[in-house]
Design an enzyme around this catalytic site. Structure first.
Site, PDB file in Angstrom:
ATOM      1  CG  ASN A 151      -8.350  -0.937   0.569  1.00 19.81           C
ATOM      2  OD1 ASN A 151      -7.484  -1.734   0.195  1.00 19.81           O
ATOM      3  ND2 ASN A 151      -8.993  -1.074   1.708  1.00 19.81           N
ATOM      4  CD  GLU A 152     -11.658  -4.488   2.628  1.00 21.34           C
ATOM      5  OE1 GLU A 152     -12.026  -3.976   3.669  1.00 21.34           O
ATOM      6  OE2 GLU A 152     -11.558  -5.711   2.463  1.00 21.34           O
ATOM      7  CB  ALA A 203      -3.801   0.330   5.991  1.00 21.04           C
ATOM      8  CD  GLU A 204      -6.429  -2.339  10.191  1.00 20.81           C
ATOM      9  OE1 GLU A 204      -7.501  -2.278   9.559  1.00 20.81           O
ATOM     10  OE2 GLU A 204      -5.487  -3.046   9.863  1.00 20.81           O
ATOM     11  CE1 TYR A 244      -8.855  -8.763   5.501  1.00 21.60           C
ATOM     12  CE2 TYR A 244      -7.212  -9.268   7.163  1.00 21.60           C
ATOM     13  CZ  TYR A 244      -7.585  -8.603   6.019  1.00 21.60           C
ATOM     14  OH  TYR A 244      -6.686  -7.785   5.377  1.00 21.60           O
ATOM     15  CE1 TYR A 262      -3.511  -6.392  10.528  1.00 16.66           C
ATOM     16  CE2 TYR A 262      -3.369  -8.705   9.956  1.00 16.66           C
ATOM     17  CZ  TYR A 262      -4.065  -7.516   9.969  1.00 16.66           C
ATOM     18  OH  TYR A 262      -5.324  -7.462   9.434  1.00 16.66           O
ATOM     19  CE1 TYR A 316      -4.289  -1.145   0.675  1.00 19.03           C
ATOM     20  CE2 TYR A 316      -3.708  -1.632   2.941  1.00 19.03           C
ATOM     21  CZ  TYR A 316      -4.628  -1.671   1.912  1.00 19.03           C
ATOM     22  OH  TYR A 316      -5.858  -2.216   2.128  1.00 19.03           O
ATOM     23  CD  GLU A 333      -6.681  -6.195   2.254  1.00 18.00           C
ATOM     24  OE1 GLU A 333      -7.198  -6.444   3.361  1.00 18.00           O
ATOM     25  OE2 GLU A 333      -6.680  -5.070   1.743  1.00 18.00           O
TER      26      GLU A 333
END
Ligand code: IPT
Length: 957
Positions: free
Chosen positions: A191-192, A132-133, A262, A370, A86, A305
Site C-alpha cells: 500500500n502506497e 488506513a489510520e 486526496y 470519514y 482492505y 484511491e
C-alpha cells in the site's frame, strides 16, 4: 507534479480539436489467463469493457457480519459496480504464527457471496501493510518490537512473519476470483509503497524494495491469485511498479498501475496536509492526465484511491467535516476525473465505520465516519444522492470506456471563464464535454453556449433554451452523439442521469439544478408531447429533418415527455433526481441497461426482482411517499414492497404509481421510548495503585536489551510490546527502597496519550495529553508522607495507549523510555534505583482469549482484565453510583448499567451513546457495550461526544 486548472489552460489551449482516431494499443492480461484484460482505455472483464466505479469499506470497522449486506446494498444502489476491501493483518493475527479467519467478523467470506449476488466486482487489498489510520497501519502488534527488522523490505525475519498471513489470505480470496466464478478481479500488493526508484526521473532502481514486491507477488501467485495485481502510488511523483514506466525491466511491477489522490486533504485538519498538497485554495483541480500518460500510457487511468471524504483527527470538529467534501465537492471533482480520461476509480471511503477497540492509530478517535457518502450510522444524505446522479450516468455512458481526449480549453464555449475538457469515443465518436470554471476555485455564475461537433454538423448550443449555467461550485458533463440504448442523443446541455431500456424504447432521465434550462436533440424522434408537467415551463419541441430538439426549464419536481419513436424523457430538477433509483434485475456488474428499471420516491430502493408478472422491490422509507415505477403496466400486474403487496394505478406515460404510507414509528416516537441511563453500579477500577496489591502473576519487565531501534534512556526496557501487550492501557509497577524524593518519567503512548502515577497508593501526578506529543515527561515529587524511607515502595504508572504509529513509525515503542528516581541517593540516572518492574496489559496478552471480539478489543485496565465489561458479569455486590457524579481524586472507576431496548420490528435505526464532559475535564472515558469497546472520549484533546453502536453489538431488541 501538480497544476491548478489555470495552468491546465496554458498547457492545453494550444491543442486544436481533433477527431479521435483509434490507435492500436496493446491488449494486456496478467499472463495467466485472459478473464481480466486491459488496455489504454479501460479494464475488460470476460471480454466486456467496464468503467470501474468502486467504493471502499472495511469489514473490520463494522464487526457485525449481518450488517454487511446493508452496506453493500447501499453501495450497489448508489450505482457502484465494484467494492474495495482492505484486510487488516493485525485484526486477524494475535501472535506470530496464529491466524484467525474463522471467528465472528474475522471470517469475511460472506462478503464475496453478497457482492456476487448484488453484482459488485471486488478489488481486494490485503496489505500486508495498509495504512488506513489504523494501529501500526494494519500490522499486528507483535511485529512492532524490532525483532523483525525495520519492516516493509526483504529482511528474512519480516518475510517469515508475513508469509503465513499473505499465503492464507491469498488462498481465501483466490477462491472467489472472477477466474473461479467469483467477483474478485483485482488484488493490490502492499500500500502506497512508491519505492521502486531511488530516483524516479532517472529510473534508478531501489533493489530491496523491488525484492520485497517480488516476494509478495510470488506469494500471491503461488497461493492461487490468478487475477491481475495493482499498486496504489501515493502521489504523482513516485511512478512506481508500472510495467510501462519500468522500461529497463528492473522488476517488482504489478500488472496495473494505480494512483491515490486526496486533492482536498485526507484529514479534517487541513493543516496536516500542507506538506503534500501545499496551501492550495479550496476546489483546486489537479492534472492527472499527464501523470497517467507518463506512468502508464498503455493502461487505463486508474485511481486505486480517490478522496471520498476525510478522517477526523482527535482535535477535529465534532461530527467530522462533512462540508469539506460535500455534494458540490463530489460534483466537481469526480466529473473532473472523468475529464482526465480516468476509467477506474475507487473512492476512499464509501462507508467508513467505527474504530472500535484498539483499531485506531494515535491521530484518530473512535469514529471513522470519514464524512463518507454512507455515514457511520449507515445513513444516506445529500452527498450519497449527488454521487448517485453521476454513478448512474457512468452506468449509462458505456461509451466512456473507450475515449481519447479530443481537446481542452476555454475556446469550446462563448465564455472564457468556462473550461472544457473534451473526450471522444474512438469508435462511436460520442463526445463528453466536461465543463467547469476556468478558475475552479471561483464561485461565480457563468452562463455559456457550447460549440458541439456532431454527426449532424456543428452547433452552438443551446439553440432555443436559455444558456447553460455553472452556478458556483459545479461542473456539468454535456454530450454529443451519445448512445442511449438503441437511440442517439445528438447533443444535450442537460446532464443525463440515467438510461433504462427494460422492454421499451429508452427512458432517459435528464436533470438540471432547480429552475435551470436544458436542451437535447433526439435523433429519429418525431412529435414530442408533454405527458406530465410538474414544474416544467418554456417547453419547446423543435422538429428537424433528423429528429426533435427539446428545450425546457424545470422547476421543482419532474416532468415526462414522450416522442413518436417511443422514447420517454424524464426531466427532473436536482431534488427530484435525488429521489430516483435504478435497481438492477441482474447480478451482472456490467449492468446491461435493459436489465434496469427506474423507480422514484422512497428514501432507498435496495433491490428489484421480477418473478412472472410480479415486481418485488425492497427498500427503506421514512415518510408517506409515492412509489413510481417506470415499467409497462402489462409487464407488472402485481407489486410488492418489502414483501407486502401494494395497489397501484397506471399512468398514461408508462409508469405505475403506488403509495407507501408513513411508518407507524418516527424518530421522535422511537426516541421517546429510549431508556434514561439512571441506574448505575460502580466499582473501584484501580486497586493496582495500592502498595498491597499482589502483582506476582504480572509479567516481569526485566529485559536489559531491545531490538527496537529507539532504545530507552533507562533500563530495564519498559516497552509493552516486548512483553506481549499491544493494545489499550498499560500498567507498570516499579519497586524501590530508599528515601527517593521524586521520579522523572518519560512515557510514550502516541500523540494525545496521557498517563498518571501513584506512589504507594497516593497520586503524584498526571500528563493529560497533547495532540502533537507522542511522549510526555514530568518530574514528580514524592509527598513526604507517601514515601517509605525504609522498606519497599511501589510506583504505579498507568498509561493510555493510543495505538501504534503508521509507516516509518510502526516501531515507535509504547511504554516508559525513562524512569529515574531522584534524590536520597536512590537513583544514579540510569534507573538503577528501581529494584524491579512488572507490567500488565490486556488479559492473556497475545493469547487471544476472546477470538470473536479479537486481539484489539481490550487493554490492561483492571475492569478489562477481569471481564467487568462482559455482559454476563455479576455486579450484584457493587455499590450504587453514577458516572455523572464524577470523582475528585485521580483514579479509575468502572460503571455498569443495563439498557433495556425494544426497537420496533421492521425499523432500521442507529443508536448512539453520548459521552459529555467539559473541554477542561481531565478524564479519559471508555465505553463498553456488551463487551465491545465502542467509544473513547477524551474531552481534553477531542470533540467526539456521540458514539454510534451498531445493532448486533447493542441489542436493539
Ligand atoms: C492513503 C492510504 O493509502 C489509506 O490507507 C489512508 O490512509 C488514506 O491515505 C487516508 O485516509 S495515503 C494518502 C494520505 C496519500
Amino acid at each position: 507534479m501538480r497544476f491548478s486548472i489555470t495552468s491546465l489552460l496554458v498547457l492545453f489551449q494550444l491543442c486544436s480539436v481533433f477527431t479521435a482516431a483509434q490507435q492500436q494499443w496493446p491488449l494486456h492480461n496478467d499472463g495467466q489467463n485472459d478473464v481480466v484484460q486491459w488496455d489504454h482505455y479501460s479494464v475488460i472483464i470476460n471480454g466486456e469493457r467496464i468503467f470501474i466505479w468502486s467504493g471502499e469499506m472495511h469489514y473490520w470497522r463494522i464487526p457485525v457480519p449481518e450488517l454487511w449486506v446493508d452496506v453493500l446494498q447501499k453501495v450497489k444502489a448508489a450505482g457502484f459496480n465494484c467494492v474495495s476491501f482492505y484486510a487488516h493483518w493485525g485484526f486477524h493475527s494475535p501472535s506470530d504464527g496464529k491466524l484467525d479467519f474463522e471467528n465472528g467478523a474475522h471470517n469475511f467470506t460472506s462478503l464475496f457471496t453478497i457482492a456476487k449476488d448484488l453484482g459488485l466486482y471486488i478489488l481486494f487489498r490485503p496489505g500486508p501493510y495498509i495504512n488506513a489510520e489504523t494501529t501500526a497501519g494494519g500490522f499486528p502488534g507483535w511485529l512492532t518490537t524490532g525483532d523483525y527488522g525495520t519492516l516493509r523490505n526483504n529482511d528474512t525475519r519480516y518475510t517469515a512473519a508475513w508469509t503465513p498471513y499473505f499465503d492464507r489470505i491469498s488462498e481465501i480470496v483466490g477462491e472467489h476470483a472472477v477466474t473461479r466464478g467469483g467477483n474478485v478481479f483485482l488484488y493490490q500488493i502492499e500500500n502506497e509503497y512508491g519505492e521502486q526508484w531511488t530516483d524516479a526521473a532517472t529510473r534508478t532502481p531501489n533493489e530491496t524494495a523491488i525484492a520485497y514486491m517480488e516476494l509478495l507477488e510470488a506469494a500471491a501467485n503461488r497461493s492461487g491469485i490468478n487475477i491481475p495485481t495493482i499498486h496504489n502510488n501515493p502521489n504523482l511523483g513516485t511512478l512506481s511498479w508500472s510495467m510501462d514506466y519500468d522500461i529497463n525491466h528492473v522488476g517488482g511491477d504489478t500488472d496495473l498501475y494505480g494512483l491515490d489522490h486526496y486533492p482536498s486533504c485526507w484529514s479534517c485538519n487541513l493543516e496536516e496536509c500542507t506538506s503534500v498538497n501545499g496551501a492550495l485554495p479550496d476546489f483546486t483541480l489537479f492534472d492527472y492526465y499527464t501523470n497517467f500518460q507518463e506512468a502508464a500510457p498503455t493502461q487505463p487511468s486508474f485511481f486505486a484511491e480517490f478522496q471520498g471524504g476525510a478522517y477526523n483527527p482527535w482535535n477535529g470538529p465534532a461530527g467530522g467535516c462533512v462540508s469539506n467534501t460535500g455534494p458540490s465537492w463530489v460534483n466537481v471533482f469526480y466529473r473532473h476525473n472523468i475529464g482526465q480520461k480516468v476509467t477506474a476509480q475507487n473512492i476512499y471511503m464509501v462507508f467508513g465505520g467505527t474504530n472500535w477497540g484498539g483499531l485506531a492509530f494515535p491521530s484518530v478517535g473512535t469514529s471513522y465516519d470519514y464524512s463518507a457518502p454512507i455515514s457511520e450510522s449507515r445513513l444516506l444524505g445529500d452527498k450519497y444522492s449527488e454521487l448517485k446522479l453521476l454513478s448512474y450516468f457512468i452506468r449509462a455512458a458505456k461509451e466512456l470506456t473507450m475515449v481519447e481526449r479530443a481537446g481542452n480549453g476555454t475556446n469550446f464555449t462563448n465564455n472564457a471563464a468556462v473550461f472544457t475538457q473534451v473526450l471522444e469515443n474512438v469508435q462511436t465518436h460520442a463526445r463528453f464535454y466536461v465543463t467547469v470554471h476556468t478558475n475552479s476555485t471561483l464561485e461565480t455564475q457563468e452562463h455559456f453556449k457550447l460549440n458541439v461537433s456532431t454527426s449532424l454538423g456543428t452547433f452552438m448550443v443551446p439553440q432555443y433554451a436559455t444558456n447553460v449555467l455553472l452556478n458556483g461550485r459545479q461542473s456539468k458533463i454535456l454530450l454529443s452523439d451519445f448512445s442511449a440504448g438503441s437511440q442517439k442523443i445528438v447533443y444535450s446541455t442537460a446532464e443525463v442521469m440515467a438510461v433504462s431500456t427494460f422492454e421499451t424504447s429508452p427512458t432517459i432521465v435528464f436533470w438540471v439544478p432547480t429552475g435551470e434550462s436544458g436542451e437535447f436533440y433526439l435523433e429519429g424522434a418525431q412529435h414530442g408531447s408533454v405527458m406530465k408537467c410538474q414544474g416544467c415551463s418554456s417547453v419547446g419541441f423543435h422538429q428537424t429533418q433528423h429528429g426533435v430538439i427539446t428545450s425546457f426549464t424545470q422547476g421543482a419536481g419532474f416532468s415526462v415527455f414522450k416522442y413518436g419513436n417511443g422514447v420517454t424523457a424524464i426531466i427532473a430538477d436536482r431534488t427530484a433526481a435525488y429521489t430516483f433509483w435504478q435497481p438492477t434485475l441482474t447480478n451482472d456488474p456490467h449492468v446491461p441497461l435493459n436489465s434496469t428499471i427506474l423507480v422514484a420516491g422512497p428514501h432507498l430502493i435496495r433491490t428489484a426482482e421480477i418473478d412472472g408478472d410480479t415486481l418485488a422491490l425492497t427498500g427503506d422509507y421514512n415518510t408517506t411517499t409515492p412509489l413510481e415505477v417506470f415499467i409497462p403496466s402489462t409487464r407488472c400486474t402485481h407489486l410488492t414492497f418489502n414483501g407486502n403487496p401494494l395497489s397501484f394505478h397506471a399512468t398514461p406515460y408508462g409508469s405505475i404509481i403506488a403509495h407507501l404510507t408513513a411508518p407507524a414509528h418516527t424518530i421522535a416516537s422511537i426516541n421517546a421510548t429510549l431508556p434514561i441511563l439512571s441506574t448505575w453500579k460502580v466499582a473501584d477500577g484501580l486497586p493496582e495503585r495500592l502498595a498491597t496489591y499482589n502483582d506476582t502473576n504480572w509479567v516481569l519487565a526485566n529485559h536489559t536489551r531491545t531490538s527496537n531501534p529507539n532504545p530507552p534512556a533507562t533500563y530495564p526496557v519498559l516497552y509493552a510490546d516486548e512483553y506481549g501487550f499491544h493494545t489499550g492501557p498499560i500498567l507498570w509497577r516499579g519497586r524501590f527502597s530508599g528515601a527517593a524524593t521524586g521520579v522523572f518519567l518519560n512515557v510514550i503512548g502516541g500523540t494525545s496519550s496521557g498517563w498518571s502515577a501513584w506512589l504507594n497508593g497516593v497520586w503524584i501526578g498526571s500528563s493529560y495529553g497533547n495532540v502533537s506529543l507522542a511522549a510526555t515527561n514530568a518530574t514528580l515529587d514524592f509527598p513526604g508522607a507517601a514515601v517509605k524511607s525504609t522498606g519497599e515502595n511501589v510506583l504505579l504508572v498507568l498509561q493510555d495507549n493510543m495505538g501504534h504509529d503508521e509507516t516509518t513509525g510502526v516501531l515507535n515503542p509504547r511504554g516508559i523510555a525513562n524512569a529515574t528516581l531522584i534524590g536520597g541517593g536512590g537513583g544514579n540516572g540510569a534507573g538503577l534505583g528501581f529494584s524491579s518492574w512488572r507490567v500488565q496489559g490486556n488479559a492473556g496478552g497475545e493469547k487471544d482469549i476472546d477470538p470473536v471480539r479479537g486481539p484489539l478489543n481490550e487493554g490492561g485496565l483492571h475492569a478489562e482484565r477481569l471481564g467487568w465489561h462482559l455482559p454476563g458479569f455479576d455486579d450484584g455486590d457493587w455499590a450504587v453510583g453514577s458516572p455523572e457524579e464524577g470523582f475528585g481524586e485521580a483514579g479509575a472507576r468502572f460503571y455498569r448499567t443495563v439498557v433495556p431496548l425494544r426497537i420496533p420490528e421492521g425499523v432500521d435505526v442507529s443508536l448512539a451513546f453520548e459521552l459529555g464532559g467539559a473541554r477542561e475535564s481531565r478524564l479519559r472515558a471508555q465505553l463498553y457495550v456488551n463487551g465491545y469497546q465502542f467509544g473513547k472520549r477524551i474531552p481534553w484533546v477531542g470533540n467526539q461526544v456521540e458514539f454510534p453502536v451498531f445493532p448486533g453489538i447493542l441489542n436493539y431488541k
